[in-house]
Design a protein around this motif. Sequence first.
Motif, PDB file in Angstrom:
ATOM      1  N   LYS A   1       0.837  -1.207   0.000  1.00 31.08           N
ATOM      2  CA  LYS A   1       0.000   0.000   0.000  1.00 31.08           C
ATOM      3  C   LYS A   1       0.868   1.252   0.000  1.00 31.08           C
ATOM      4  CE  LYS A   1      -4.087  -2.247   1.866  1.00 31.08           C
ATOM      5  NZ  LYS A   1      -5.022  -2.418   2.988  1.00 31.08           N
ATOM      6  N   ALA A   2       2.026   1.214   0.649  1.00 32.85           N
ATOM      7  CA  ALA A   2       2.952   2.355   0.629  1.00 32.85           C
ATOM      8  C   ALA A   2       3.400   2.656  -0.795  1.00 32.85           C
ATOM      9  CB  ALA A   2       4.166   2.065   1.521  1.00 32.85           C
ATOM     10  N   VAL A   3       3.700   1.603  -1.550  1.00 26.16           N
ATOM     11  CA  VAL A   3       4.130   1.785  -2.946  1.00 26.16           C
ATOM     12  C   VAL A   3       3.004   2.376  -3.777  1.00 26.16           C
ATOM     13  CG1 VAL A   3       4.855   0.576  -5.052  1.00 26.16           C
ATOM     14  CG2 VAL A   3       5.881  -0.030  -2.835  1.00 26.16           C
ATOM     15  N   LEU A   4       1.802   1.851  -3.603  1.00 25.70           N
ATOM     16  CA  LEU A   4       0.668   2.372  -4.372  1.00 25.70           C
ATOM     17  C   LEU A   4       0.401   3.835  -4.047  1.00 25.70           C
ATOM     18  CD1 LEU A   4      -1.636  -0.769  -4.204  1.00 25.70           C
ATOM     19  CD2 LEU A   4      -0.485   0.142  -6.245  1.00 25.70           C
ATOM     20  N   ILE A   5       0.466   4.195  -2.780  1.00 24.36           N
ATOM     21  CA  ILE A   5       0.249   5.592  -2.385  1.00 24.36           C
ATOM     22  C   ILE A   5       1.351   6.480  -2.958  1.00 24.36           C
ATOM     23  CG2 ILE A   5       0.189   7.183  -0.411  1.00 24.36           C
ATOM     24  CD1 ILE A   5      -1.129   4.832   1.167  1.00 24.36           C
TER      25      ILE A   5
ATOM     26  N   ARG B   1       2.863   6.114  -5.636  1.00 22.05           N
ATOM     27  CA  ARG B   1       2.603   6.262  -7.072  1.00 22.05           C
ATOM     28  C   ARG B   1       1.248   6.913  -7.346  1.00 22.05           C
ATOM     29  NH1 ARG B   1       5.885   3.882 -10.984  1.00 22.05           N
ATOM     30  NH2 ARG B   1       7.924   3.534 -10.068  1.00 22.05           N
ATOM     31  N   SER B   2       0.604   7.422  -6.292  1.00 21.66           N
ATOM     32  CA  SER B   2      -0.704   8.088  -6.402  1.00 21.66           C
ATOM     33  C   SER B   2      -1.769   7.183  -7.003  1.00 21.66           C
ATOM     34  CB  SER B   2      -0.592   9.384  -7.225  1.00 21.66           C
ATOM     35  OG  SER B   2       0.311  10.266  -6.602  1.00 21.66           O
ATOM     36  N   LEU B   3      -1.700   5.913  -6.653  1.00 15.86           N
ATOM     37  CA  LEU B   3      -2.680   4.947  -7.149  1.00 15.86           C
ATOM     38  C   LEU B   3      -3.609   4.530  -6.018  1.00 15.86           C
ATOM     39  CD1 LEU B   3      -0.248   2.753  -9.234  1.00 15.86           C
ATOM     40  CD2 LEU B   3      -1.987   4.302 -10.120  1.00 15.86           C
ATOM     41  N   PRO B   4      -4.905   4.518  -6.290  1.00 15.16           N
ATOM     42  CA  PRO B   4      -5.841   4.030  -5.265  1.00 15.16           C
ATOM     43  C   PRO B   4      -5.657   2.523  -5.099  1.00 15.16           C
ATOM     44  CG  PRO B   4      -6.995   4.412  -7.310  1.00 15.16           C
ATOM     45  CD  PRO B   4      -5.578   4.887  -7.521  1.00 15.16           C
ATOM     46  N   PHE B   5      -5.954   2.041  -3.915  1.00 13.46           N
ATOM     47  CA  PHE B   5      -5.855   0.603  -3.696  1.00 13.46           C
ATOM     48  C   PHE B   5      -7.149   0.096  -3.081  1.00 13.46           C
ATOM     49  CE2 PHE B   5      -3.842   2.686  -0.041  1.00 13.46           C
ATOM     50  CZ  PHE B   5      -4.589   2.180   1.018  1.00 13.46           C
ATOM     51  N   PRO B   6      -7.455  -1.158  -3.378  1.00 12.32           N
ATOM     52  CA  PRO B   6      -8.665  -1.730  -2.791  1.00 12.32           C
ATOM     53  C   PRO B   6      -8.454  -1.962  -1.295  1.00 12.32           C
ATOM     54  CG  PRO B   6      -7.471  -3.399  -4.033  1.00 12.32           C
ATOM     55  CD  PRO B   6      -6.760  -2.090  -4.250  1.00 12.32           C
ATOM     56  N   ARG B   7      -9.502  -1.812  -0.532  1.00 15.18           N
ATOM     57  CA  ARG B   7      -9.439  -2.095   0.908  1.00 15.18           C
ATOM     58  C   ARG B   7      -9.580  -3.605   1.064  1.00 15.18           C
ATOM     59  NH1 ARG B   7      -8.679   2.149   3.917  1.00 15.18           N
ATOM     60  NH2 ARG B   7      -9.374   4.148   3.170  1.00 15.18           N
ATOM     61  N   THR B   8      -8.436  -4.258   1.027  1.00 17.74           N
ATOM     62  CA  THR B   8      -8.397  -5.709   1.051  1.00 17.74           C
ATOM     63  C   THR B   8      -7.140  -6.178   1.753  1.00 17.74           C
ATOM     64  OG1 THR B   8      -8.455  -7.691  -0.338  1.00 17.74           O
ATOM     65  CG2 THR B   8      -7.228  -5.823  -1.199  1.00 17.74           C
ATOM     66  N   HIS B   9      -7.181  -7.424   2.207  1.00 16.94           N
ATOM     67  CA  HIS B   9      -5.990  -8.072   2.757  1.00 16.94           C
ATOM     68  C   HIS B   9      -5.350  -8.977   1.705  1.00 16.94           C
ATOM     69  CE1 HIS B   9      -6.867  -6.578   6.715  1.00 16.94           C
ATOM     70  NE2 HIS B   9      -8.031  -7.182   6.753  1.00 16.94           N
ATOM     71  N   ASP B  10      -5.932  -9.037   0.518  1.00 17.12           N
ATOM     72  CA  ASP B  10      -5.465  -9.910  -0.551  1.00 17.12           C
ATOM     73  C   ASP B  10      -4.275  -9.254  -1.258  1.00 17.12           C
ATOM     74  OD1 ASP B  10      -5.104 -11.214  -3.057  1.00 17.12           O
ATOM     75  OD2 ASP B  10      -7.176 -11.920  -2.983  1.00 17.12           O
TER      76      ASP B  10
ATOM     77  N   GLY C   1      -2.532 -10.282  -3.711  1.00 11.82           N
ATOM     78  CA  GLY C   1      -2.640 -10.368  -5.168  1.00 11.82           C
ATOM     79  C   GLY C   1      -3.419  -9.196  -5.739  1.00 11.82           C
ATOM     80  N   LEU C   2      -4.489  -8.814  -5.061  1.00 11.57           N
ATOM     81  CA  LEU C   2      -5.271  -7.656  -5.514  1.00 11.57           C
ATOM     82  C   LEU C   2      -4.500  -6.353  -5.351  1.00 11.57           C
ATOM     83  CD1 LEU C   2      -8.846  -8.547  -4.173  1.00 11.57           C
ATOM     84  CD2 LEU C   2      -7.978  -8.680  -6.527  1.00 11.57           C
ATOM     85  N   LEU C   3      -3.558  -6.326  -4.421  1.00 13.33           N
ATOM     86  CA  LEU C   3      -2.734  -5.125  -4.246  1.00 13.33           C
ATOM     87  C   LEU C   3      -1.606  -5.073  -5.274  1.00 13.33           C
ATOM     88  CD1 LEU C   3      -2.573  -5.017  -0.353  1.00 13.33           C
ATOM     89  CD2 LEU C   3      -3.901  -3.532  -1.873  1.00 13.33           C
TER      90      LEU C   3
END
Length: 136
Positions: free
Chosen positions: A51-55, A57-66, A68-70
Amino acid sequence: MSPGNIEPGSPDEWLARAKSSLLVAQQPKPEAAYWEDHCFLAQQAAEKALKAVLIARSLPFPRTHDLGLLLDPMPGDLEIPSKVHEAVRLSELATTARYPGDYPLIEEEEWKEAVGLARAVVSWAAEVLAERGPKE
């Protein structure tokens, strides 16, 4: 950098929390504790790091523990090591393995593997965030 010097919700805070979860996951298990609890924290370390990497890169992430989805929304310009891809196996530790149920108890060897995978994800995320250059 101390926690008080990190901007709340920033990629740096997410990475700091990932490192914190990893530190606790690596601690020796008290005699009456379950390996599942340590493995859950290893999964949490990997999740927060992704999630740190996605943030960053200014990318939204799903609220998940999966995990693979991240990994799915990761930009194509990022080289994702195979150990990071392997870490998707930790996703099960965030849900089923932390609750009593119909699964075999986790053993020490599985915990060592979980910590190794989480360490790989956190290290990779730290490298990606370091490539951003100086923080503003």
